[in-house]
Write an enzyme that holds these catalytic residues in place. Structure first.
Site, PDB file in Angstrom:
ATOM      1  N   LYS A   1     -57.407 -75.348  12.780  1.00 24.42           N
ATOM      2  CA  LYS A   1     -57.946 -76.627  13.221  1.00 24.42           C
ATOM      3  C   LYS A   1     -58.277 -77.456  12.000  1.00 24.42           C
ATOM      4  O   LYS A   1     -58.829 -76.948  11.020  1.00 24.42           O
ATOM      5  CB  LYS A   1     -59.236 -76.340  14.034  1.00 24.42           C
ATOM      6  CG  LYS A   1     -59.779 -77.504  14.797  1.00 24.42           C
ATOM      7  CD  LYS A   1     -59.139 -77.694  16.154  1.00 24.42           C
ATOM      8  CE  LYS A   1     -59.456 -79.049  16.759  1.00 24.42           C
ATOM      9  NZ  LYS A   1     -58.705 -80.161  16.172  1.00 24.42           N
TER      10      LYS A   1
ATOM     11  N   LYS B   1     -65.952 -73.848   7.749  1.00 26.80           N
ATOM     12  CA  LYS B   1     -66.734 -74.761   8.602  1.00 26.80           C
ATOM     13  C   LYS B   1     -66.707 -74.339  10.077  1.00 26.80           C
ATOM     14  O   LYS B   1     -67.742 -74.290  10.733  1.00 26.80           O
ATOM     15  CB  LYS B   1     -66.137 -76.174   8.461  1.00 26.80           C
ATOM     16  CG  LYS B   1     -66.893 -77.271   9.152  1.00 26.80           C
ATOM     17  CD  LYS B   1     -66.172 -78.621   9.063  1.00 26.80           C
ATOM     18  CE  LYS B   1     -65.850 -79.027   7.651  1.00 26.80           C
ATOM     19  NZ  LYS B   1     -65.202 -80.356   7.577  1.00 26.80           N
TER      20      LYS B   1
ATOM     21  N   LYS C   1     -55.390 -78.233   7.326  1.00 31.08           N
ATOM     22  CA  LYS C   1     -55.519 -79.667   7.042  1.00 31.08           C
ATOM     23  C   LYS C   1     -54.132 -80.180   6.737  1.00 31.08           C
ATOM     24  O   LYS C   1     -53.263 -79.432   6.285  1.00 31.08           O
ATOM     25  CB  LYS C   1     -56.432 -79.888   5.825  1.00 31.08           C
ATOM     26  CG  LYS C   1     -57.074 -81.247   5.768  1.00 31.08           C
ATOM     27  CD  LYS C   1     -58.341 -81.291   6.607  1.00 31.08           C
ATOM     28  CE  LYS C   1     -59.086 -82.587   6.465  1.00 31.08           C
ATOM     29  NZ  LYS C   1     -60.473 -82.459   6.931  1.00 31.08           N
TER      30      LYS C   1
ATOM     31  N   THR D   1     -68.944 -86.839  14.108  1.00 27.33           N
ATOM     32  CA  THR D   1     -69.192 -86.350  12.746  1.00 27.33           C
ATOM     33  C   THR D   1     -70.471 -86.999  12.215  1.00 27.33           C
ATOM     34  O   THR D   1     -71.359 -86.316  11.695  1.00 27.33           O
ATOM     35  CB  THR D   1     -67.984 -86.630  11.831  1.00 27.33           C
ATOM     36  OG1 THR D   1     -66.828 -86.069  12.455  1.00 27.33           O
ATOM     37  CG2 THR D   1     -68.172 -86.008  10.463  1.00 27.33           C
TER      38      THR D   1
ATOM     39  N   ASN E   1     -65.253 -94.309   9.598  1.00 32.69           N
ATOM     40  CA  ASN E   1     -65.726 -93.650  10.816  1.00 32.69           C
ATOM     41  C   ASN E   1     -67.073 -92.957  10.566  1.00 32.69           C
ATOM     42  O   ASN E   1     -68.070 -93.243  11.229  1.00 32.69           O
ATOM     43  CB  ASN E   1     -64.668 -92.650  11.306  1.00 32.69           C
ATOM     44  CG  ASN E   1     -65.194 -91.791  12.448  1.00 32.69           C
ATOM     45  OD1 ASN E   1     -66.031 -90.908  12.238  1.00 32.69           O
ATOM     46  ND2 ASN E   1     -64.771 -92.050  13.654  1.00 32.69           N
TER      47      ASN E   1
ATOM     48  N   SER F   1     -64.629 -81.663  18.704  1.00 28.58           N
ATOM     49  CA  SER F   1     -63.206 -81.370  18.952  1.00 28.58           C
ATOM     50  C   SER F   1     -63.085 -80.122  19.832  1.00 28.58           C
ATOM     51  O   SER F   1     -62.243 -80.055  20.727  1.00 28.58           O
ATOM     52  CB  SER F   1     -62.465 -81.134  17.634  1.00 28.58           C
ATOM     53  OG  SER F   1     -62.153 -82.360  17.022  1.00 28.58           O
TER      54      SER F   1
HETATM   55  N1  LIG Z   1     -63.388 -88.311  10.703  1.00 26.28           N
HETATM   56  C1  LIG Z   1     -63.952 -87.112  10.891  1.00 26.28           C
HETATM   57  O1  LIG Z   1     -64.141 -86.683  12.039  1.00 26.28           O
HETATM   58  C2  LIG Z   1     -64.387 -86.286   9.741  1.00 26.28           C
HETATM   59  C3  LIG Z   1     -64.393 -86.762   8.448  1.00 26.28           C
HETATM   60  N2  LIG Z   1     -64.921 -85.996   7.436  1.00 26.28           N
HETATM   61  C4  LIG Z   1     -64.931 -86.477   6.062  1.00 26.28           C
HETATM   62  O2  LIG Z   1     -65.693 -87.669   5.959  1.00 26.28           O
HETATM   63  C5  LIG Z   1     -65.155 -88.493   4.912  1.00 26.28           C
HETATM   64  C6  LIG Z   1     -64.837 -89.884   5.476  1.00 26.28           C
HETATM   65  O3  LIG Z   1     -63.907 -89.750   6.538  1.00 26.28           O
HETATM   66  P1  LIG Z   1     -63.692 -90.920   7.609  1.00 26.28           P
HETATM   67  O4  LIG Z   1     -64.942 -91.697   7.746  1.00 26.28           O
HETATM   68  O5  LIG Z   1     -63.073 -90.288   8.795  1.00 26.28           O
HETATM   69  O6  LIG Z   1     -62.599 -91.802   6.891  1.00 26.28           O
HETATM   70  P2  LIG Z   1     -62.289 -93.368   7.092  1.00 26.28           P
HETATM   71  O7  LIG Z   1     -60.906 -93.562   6.616  1.00 26.28           O
HETATM   72  O8  LIG Z   1     -62.647 -93.791   8.475  1.00 26.28           O
HETATM   73  O9  LIG Z   1     -63.324 -94.069   6.102  1.00 26.28           O
HETATM   74  C7  LIG Z   1     -63.344 -93.830   4.739  1.00 26.28           C
HETATM   75  C8  LIG Z   1     -64.320 -94.798   4.100  1.00 26.28           C
HETATM   76  O10 LIG Z   1     -64.445 -94.511   2.719  1.00 26.28           O
HETATM   77  C9  LIG Z   1     -64.324 -95.721   1.982  1.00 26.28           C
HETATM   78  N3  LIG Z   1     -63.892 -95.440   0.622  1.00 26.28           N
HETATM   79  C10 LIG Z   1     -62.683 -95.032   0.180  1.00 26.28           C
HETATM   80  N4  LIG Z   1     -62.697 -94.923  -1.156  1.00 26.28           N
HETATM   81  C11 LIG Z   1     -63.942 -95.273  -1.559  1.00 26.28           C
HETATM   82  C12 LIG Z   1     -64.585 -95.372  -2.828  1.00 26.28           C
HETATM   83  N5  LIG Z   1     -63.932 -95.086  -3.948  1.00 26.28           N
HETATM   84  N6  LIG Z   1     -65.884 -95.769  -2.863  1.00 26.28           N
HETATM   85  C13 LIG Z   1     -66.550 -96.064  -1.723  1.00 26.28           C
HETATM   86  N7  LIG Z   1     -66.004 -95.984  -0.502  1.00 26.28           N
HETATM   87  C14 LIG Z   1     -64.716 -95.595  -0.428  1.00 26.28           C
HETATM   88  C15 LIG Z   1     -63.345 -96.541   2.796  1.00 26.28           C
HETATM   89  O11 LIG Z   1     -63.405 -97.917   2.452  1.00 26.28           O
HETATM   90  C16 LIG Z   1     -63.864 -96.260   4.193  1.00 26.28           C
HETATM   91  O12 LIG Z   1     -64.995 -97.082   4.458  1.00 26.28           O
HETATM   92  C17 LIG Z   1     -63.941 -87.731   4.360  1.00 26.28           C
HETATM   93  O13 LIG Z   1     -64.354 -86.935   3.280  1.00 26.28           O
HETATM   94  C18 LIG Z   1     -63.543 -86.838   5.529  1.00 26.28           C
HETATM   95  O14 LIG Z   1     -62.821 -85.710   5.133  1.00 26.28           O
HETATM   96  C19 LIG Z   1     -65.471 -84.769   7.671  1.00 26.28           C
HETATM   97  C20 LIG Z   1     -65.486 -84.245   8.932  1.00 26.28           C
HETATM   98  C21 LIG Z   1     -64.862 -84.904  10.053  1.00 26.28           C
HETATM   99  O1  LIG Z   2     -62.049 -82.253  14.440  1.00 27.62           O
HETATM  100  C1  LIG Z   2     -61.329 -81.497  13.799  1.00 27.62           C
HETATM  101  O2  LIG Z   2     -60.588 -80.685  14.307  1.00 27.62           O
HETATM  102  C2  LIG Z   2     -61.315 -81.496  12.283  1.00 27.62           C
HETATM  103  C3  LIG Z   2     -62.175 -82.508  11.604  1.00 27.62           C
HETATM  104  C4  LIG Z   2     -61.964 -82.405  10.117  1.00 27.62           C
HETATM  105  O3  LIG Z   2     -60.873 -82.620   9.638  1.00 27.62           O
HETATM  106  C5  LIG Z   2     -63.062 -82.004   9.251  1.00 27.62           C
HETATM  107  O4  LIG Z   2     -64.073 -81.485   9.730  1.00 27.62           O
HETATM  108  O5  LIG Z   2     -62.942 -82.186   8.022  1.00 27.62           O
END
Ligand SMILES: NC(=O)C1=CN([C@@H]2O[C@H](COP(=O)(O)OP(=O)(O)OC[C@H]3O[C@@H](n4cnc5c(N)ncnc54)[C@H](O)[C@@H]3O)[C@@H](O)[C@H]2O)C=CC1
Ligand SMILES: O=C(O)CCC(=O)C(=O)O
Length: 412
Positions: free
Chosen positions: A67, A91, A103, A186, A217, A345
Site C-alpha cells: 500500500k 507505517k 510507493k 492525513t 492537501n 485508505s
Molecule cells: N496526501 C496524503 O494522503 C499523504 C501525504 N503525505 C506526505 O505529505 C507531504 C505533502 O503531501 P501532499 O500534501 O499530499 O502533497 P501536495 O502536492 O498536495 O502538496 C504539496 C505542497 O508542498 C508545497 N511545496 C513543494 N515544495 C515546497 C518547498 N520547497 N517549500 C515549501 N513548500 C513546498 C507545494 O507548493 C504544496 O503546497 C509529502 O511528504 C507526502 O508524502 C503523507 C501521508 C499521506
Molecule cells: O493512503 C495510502 O494508501 C498511502 C498514503 C501514503 O502514500 C503515505 O502515507 O505516505
C-alpha cells in the site's frame, strides 16, 4: 541533505538493533520485494513527444497487500521512492492496518502539464504497472502532485484490463467509491497526533503557535483544523513562497485566496519571508508538510520550535534528528504522525468490500481511535527500549513486520 534511502535505512537499522533482530532477517526486511522502473512517453498537447521515468517499488507484503501513494514530482527518483516505500511498510504496521508498503511515482513536474497531458501520463503509467498491482497485491493512493482525479484515471485504465475495479486505488472520488473524510484524513490524523503529544506535555493546540511548511492537501488541512481548534499559525509556505504574521494568519481567508489564485502569493494578511527562514521561526510547533530532507545538520541548530510534527515523509535527516534531540526538541515521527491517510485508505477498502458507505463522523471517530491506540503503543515501546518517539515507532512497526515474516515461514 542526506540521501532519503540512507536516512530511512539508518533508522530501520537502529530499530533492528534495539529489537535484537537476526542480521539475515534485518537484511531481508530492508530489501524491496520488487522494483519496477519504466518509460512513460506521451504526446503533449502541441504534438511533441515527452518521456519520463516511472517507478513502482514494492517494499514488503508480509502483513498484507502492499500500500502506498503515487508521487508526481521532479525528485520522484529511485532512492526517494524506495525510501518512501520502506516508510509505508513500517507505517502500516505502526497503525496496525493489514497492509505492507509500496510507493510509486513519475519524475515530472505536474504543474507544467495540462489536465489532458496528466491524464495521458497517468494512463501510460497504469498500463506499465497494471499486471504488477491488484487488490490482493498492491493498492496505490495519492501523494504529492496527485489527487482523487489521478486515482479515478488509474482505476479506469486498470478496469480495461481487469474488469470494473474501483478498489484498485484508495483516495478516489466519493462518486466512484471513495471514503468520506479521506481527503482530509492525513491532515486530521496529524492534528489528532499533535493533540496526543501536546497533552502529554500539559499543552494544547489552543494557546500554542504553529509554523507550517507546505499548503497542499496535507498542509492546508493541518492549517484549517489547527485554526479551528484555536491554534495560532504564525507562518506558512508553499512552493511559491512563505508568509508570516506573528498575530496569526487568517487561515479561512488564506484558503479562499489560494482557491482563487492558486498560491499564497499576494495574500495581504502577512509579510512574505524567505522559505528557508520559515523553518527557524520562533514558535511552539513546526509542522513540515512538503518535501523530505528539509531539516538538515545545516539548519537544525537554528530551529526554535519545541515540537516538530513530521506530517511530510522523511523531513528530518538523521544528523538533524540528533541535533534537535540534543536541544530537547520533541519529534513526532512521520511513520506515526502522517499515518491518518493510510488508515482512512484502509477504511475506504473496508467500505468497498462491504459495499457500504460510512458517514464522515464515523470515519473521523475511527481514525481518532487508531491514532490514539498507536500513540499509546509507541509510548510503551519507548518505555521498553528506553528510546525516543522515532525509535518507539520504528521498533513497534519493524517488530510487527518481523513477527509476520517469521510466522509465514519465509526463508525457511
Ligand atoms: N496526501 C496524503 O494522503 C499523504 C501525504 N503525505 C506526505 O505529505 C507531504 C505533502 O503531501 P501532499 O500534501 O499530499 O502533497 P501536495 O502536492 O498536495 O502538496 C504539496 C505542497 O508542498 C508545497 N511545496 C513543494 N515544495 C515546497 C518547498 N520547497 N517549500 C515549501 N513548500 C513546498 C507545494 O507548493 C504544496 O503546497 C509529502 O511528504 C507526502 O508524502 C503523507 C501521508 C499521506
Ligand atoms: O493512503 C495510502 O494508501 C498511502 C498514503 C501514503 O502514500 C503515505 O502515507 O505516505
Amino acid at each position: 541533505m542526506m540521501n532519503a534511502l540512507a536516512s530511512t535505512s539508518r533508522n530501520f537499522r537502529n530499530a533492528a538493533r534495539l529489537l535484537g533482530l537476526d542480521s539475515n532477517l534485518e537484511k531481508s526486511l530492508l530489501m524491496p520485494y520488487k522494483e519496477i522502473k519504466f518509460e512513460c512517453t506521451i504526446r503533449k498537447d502541441d504534438g511533441t513527444l515527452v518521456s519520463y521515468v516511472g517507478y513502482r517499488i514494492q517494499h514488503d507484503n508480509s502483513r498484507g497487500p502492499m500500500k502506498g501513494g503515487i508521487r508526481y514530482h521532479p525528485k520522484a527518483e529511485h532512492d526517494e521512492i524506495n525510501a518512501l516505500a520502506q516508510l509505508m511498510t513500517w507505517k502500516t504496521a505502526v497503525v496496525n492496518v493489514p497492509y505492507g508498503g509500496a510507493k510509486g511515482g513519475i519524475a515530472c513536474s505536474p504543474k507544467d502539464l495540462s489536465i489532458s497531458e496528466l491524464e495521458r501520463l497517468t494512463r501510460v503509467f497504469t498500463l506499465k504497472i497494471h499486471d504488477a498491482i491488484g487488490v490482493n497485491v498492491d493498492v496505490p493512493a495519492p501523494d504529492m502532485g496527485t489527487n482523487a482525479q489521478t486515482m479515478a484515471w488509474i482505476s479506469d485504465e486498470y478496469s480495461k484490463f481487469h474488469g470494473y475495479s474501483p478498489e484498485i486505488v484508495t483516495g478516489k472520488p466519493i462518486e466512484l467509491g471513495g471514503s468520506l473524510g479521506r481527503e482530509a484524513a492525513t491532515g486530521r490524523g496529524v492534528v489528532y497526533a499533535t493533540e496526543a503529544l501536546l497533552a502529554e506535555h500539559d499543552k494544547s493546540i489552543k494557546g500554542s503557535t504553529f509554523v507550517i511548511q507546505g499548503f497542499g492537501n496535507v498542509g492546508s488541512w493541518v492549517a484549517r483544523l489547527i485554526h479551528e481548534r484555536g491554534g495560532k499559525i504564525i507562518a506558512v509556505s508553499d512552493i511559491s513562497g512563505a508568509l508570516k504574521n506573528t498575530n496569526g494568519i487568517d487561515i479561512p481567508a488564506l484558503l479562499e485566496h489560494k482557491e482563487t489564485n492558486g498560491s499564497l502569493i499576494s495574500f495581504d494578511g502577512g509579510d512574505m519571508i524567505n522559505g528557508d527562514e520559515l523553518l527557524t521561526q520562533e514558535c511552539d510547533v513546526l509542522v513540515p508538510c512538503a518535501l523530505s530532507g528539509v531539516l538538515t545538520r545545516e539548519n537544525a541548530g537554528e530551529v526554535k520550535a519545541k515540537f516538530v510534527i513530521e506530517a511530510a515523509n522523511n523531513p528530518t535527516d538523521p544528523e538533524a534528528d540528533e541535533i534537535l534531540s540534543q536541544k530537547g526538541v520533541v519529534i513526532l515521527p512521520d511513520i506515526y504522525a502522517n499515518a491518518g491517510g493510510v488508515t482512512v485508505s484502509h477504511f475506504e477498502l473496508v467500505q468497498n468490500n462491504q459495499n457500504v458507505m460510512w458517514d464522515e463522523d464515523n470515519v473521523n471517530a475511527q481514525l481518532k481511535k487508531y491514532m490514539s491506540g498507536a500513540f499509546n503503543s509507541i509510548k510503551s515501546m519507548c518505555q521498553t527500549h528506553e528510546c525516543n518517539l522515532r525509535m518507539g515507532a520504528y521498533t513497534l512497526g519493524v517488530g510487527r513486520v518481523a513477527k509476520c515474516t517469521l510466522l509465514r515461514g519465509w526463508g525457511s
